[in-house]
Design a protein around this motif. Structure first.
Motif, mmCIF file in Angstrom:
data_model
loop_
_atom_site.group_PDB
_atom_site.id
_atom_site.type_symbol
_atom_site.label_atom_id
_atom_site.label_comp_id
_atom_site.label_asym_id
_atom_site.label_seq_id
_atom_site.Cartn_x
_atom_site.Cartn_y
_atom_site.Cartn_z
ATOM 1 N N ASP A 51 -2.438 -1.780 -9.122
ATOM 2 C CA ASP A 51 -3.490 -2.789 -9.252
ATOM 3 C C ASP A 51 -4.811 -2.358 -8.628
ATOM 4 O OD1 ASP A 51 -1.735 -4.799 -10.408
ATOM 5 O OD2 ASP A 51 -0.839 -4.952 -8.408
ATOM 6 N N HIS A 52 -4.780 -1.321 -7.783
ATOM 7 C CA HIS A 52 -5.958 -0.939 -7.013
ATOM 8 C C HIS A 52 -5.745 0.490 -6.506
ATOM 9 C CE1 HIS A 52 -8.421 -1.481 -3.045
ATOM 10 N NE2 HIS A 52 -9.195 -1.024 -4.010
ATOM 11 N N PHE A 55 0.861 -1.181 0.000
ATOM 12 C CA PHE A 55 0.000 0.000 0.000
ATOM 13 C C PHE A 55 0.900 1.235 0.000
ATOM 14 C CE2 PHE A 55 -2.554 -3.379 1.684
ATOM 15 C CZ PHE A 55 -3.848 -3.118 1.243
ATOM 16 N N ILE A 56 0.732 2.089 -1.002
ATOM 17 C CA ILE A 56 1.546 3.301 -1.126
ATOM 18 C C ILE A 56 0.667 4.511 -0.838
ATOM 19 C CG2 ILE A 56 3.046 4.663 -2.626
ATOM 20 C CD1 ILE A 56 3.319 2.094 -4.367
ATOM 21 N N ILE A 61 7.622 5.103 -7.262
ATOM 22 C CA ILE A 61 7.476 4.087 -6.216
ATOM 23 C C ILE A 61 6.642 2.912 -6.732
ATOM 24 C CG2 ILE A 61 6.556 3.603 -3.906
ATOM 25 C CD1 ILE A 61 7.098 6.556 -3.223
ATOM 26 N N LEU A 62 5.578 3.210 -7.478
ATOM 27 C CA LEU A 62 4.766 2.150 -8.076
ATOM 28 C C LEU A 62 5.618 1.255 -8.970
ATOM 29 C CD1 LEU A 62 1.553 4.166 -9.079
ATOM 30 C CD2 LEU A 62 1.569 2.158 -7.593
ATOM 31 N N ARG A 86 0.525 -7.458 -4.913
ATOM 32 C CA ARG A 86 -0.516 -6.498 -5.302
ATOM 33 C C ARG A 86 -0.065 -5.121 -4.838
ATOM 34 N NH1 ARG A 86 -6.496 -7.159 -2.944
ATOM 35 N NH2 ARG A 86 -5.307 -6.940 -0.999
ATOM 36 N N ILE A 87 -0.333 -4.100 -5.662
ATOM 37 C CA ILE A 87 0.080 -2.735 -5.335
ATOM 38 C C ILE A 87 -1.145 -1.832 -5.319
ATOM 39 C CG2 ILE A 87 1.601 -0.822 -5.919
ATOM 40 C CD1 ILE A 87 3.213 -2.817 -7.640
#
Length: 324
Positions: free
Chosen positions: A129-130, A59-60, A80-81, A91-92
């Motif tokens: 991804d989300h 989670f960013i 960062i992604l 998952r990002i």
């Protein structure tokens, strides 16, 4: 035979809002991942990750702040992604409490770019991804993405604040423009209060020329609600109109306290008794300049959204409930 370990939450953040990231990490019971986001002498942004994110649920948290750093913070998020994607994260999720370029969501004049769509494309191409965001300026921005988007609402937090801090039975909910009427009426219905609307005409962007009140605020606490406060010109002029029409007190509650330019000075000199904003955008320095600014903490809501996403639970519970 070996079994695959369940992925854990890895929380990352850039330089946009480290205080919010710290509070979210405390709610989740995890540490913010050890990494550095910095600029070279030629102003290129670089990221160094000192921990593995392989097969983890990442989670960013990166919001956007007003001023010269806005595009830098967006670039930080993209890099960062990409770094997490190439590091084989399972998952990002990009947590963007204040979505950048959200007001550029349509072609409202000839040759105008739909910049919000461009931002959505860039975020996805970088490996997202989300997306988790809060109070999008226009809900249809969710349709710009081909990945899931959870648009959280500040309404439950706003309801709690109104109930705990005002004699709300003697209040009226006011929308500062026609575009926010749906938001204001939903809030008024939840509180069983009357609703008023201010019609405004703009001579040019960010400048309001004339305002007319539709509704009754005589001897009431007028609570202005909006999704963002940028230059605060609209809110301050709306406060003048409401006082002229007999309101005994005027309060403004907005989700994103952007407060650009001389907004703090305008609020200090206005008829507003207080301006309540969430901390989707950092504004601690501006609170020192303007004592009328009050804060609602969104960290519990964001942390719970992360936890529910990680565990595969429904996030819609947060649309109507406040986390304590």
């Amino acid at each position: 035979m070996t079994t695959m370990a369940a992925s854990s939450i890895k929380l990352l953040t850039g330089n946009s809002h480290p205080e919010l990231a710290k509070r979210v990490s405390e709610r989740l019971g995890v540490e913010v991942l050890d990494m550095s986001v910095f600029k070279y002498s030629n102003q290129e942004t670089s990221v160094i990750m000192r921990e593995s994110v392989r097969d983890e649920d990442v989670f960013i948290l990166q919001t956007t702040c007003p001023g010269e750093d806005l595009n830098d913070h967006l670039m930080e998020l993209l890099i960062i992604l990409k770094a997490c994607k190439t590091a084989s994260a399972r998952r990002i999720t990009a947590i963007m409490p204040n979505f950048p370029y959200a007001r550029q969501d349509k072609k409202d004049k000839s040759r105008a770019p739909i910049s919000a769509k461009l931002i959505a494309n860039m975020i996805q191409r970088a490996g997202c991804d989300h997306v988790i965001t809060m109070d999008l300026h226009a809900s249809q921005i969710q349709g710009f993405f081909d990945v899931p988007v959870d648009n959280l609402y500040a309404e439950p937090l706003t309801l709690r604040y109104i109930r705990e801090n005002f004699d709300y039975k003697n209040a009226v909910i006011v929308s500062p423009d026609a575009g926010g009427a749906k938001r204001a009426t939903a809030l008024a219905d939840r509180l069983d209060l009357n609703f008023a609307l201010i019609h405004k005409e703009r001579s040019r962007p960010n400048e309001v020329s004339r305002m007319t009140l539709v509704g009754d605020v005589q001897d009431k606490i007028a609570i202005l609600v909006d999704d963002m406060a940028d230059t605060c010109g609209t809110l301050c002029k709306a406060a003048d109109v409401l006082v002229q029409n007999g309101a005994k007190e005027v309060v403004a509650i907005v989700t994103h306290g952007i407060l650009s330019g001389d907004a703090c000075e305008k609020v200090s000199n206005s008829k507003l008794s207080r301006l309540v904003v969430t901390d989707t955008v950092p504004h601690e320095e501006k609170k020192k300049k303007c004592p009328k600014i009050h804060t609602i903490d969104v960290a519990p809501t964001i942390a719970e959204a992360c936890r529910r996403t990680h565990n595969g639970e429904s996030v819609s519970y947060l649309f109507h409930h406040v986390m304590v």
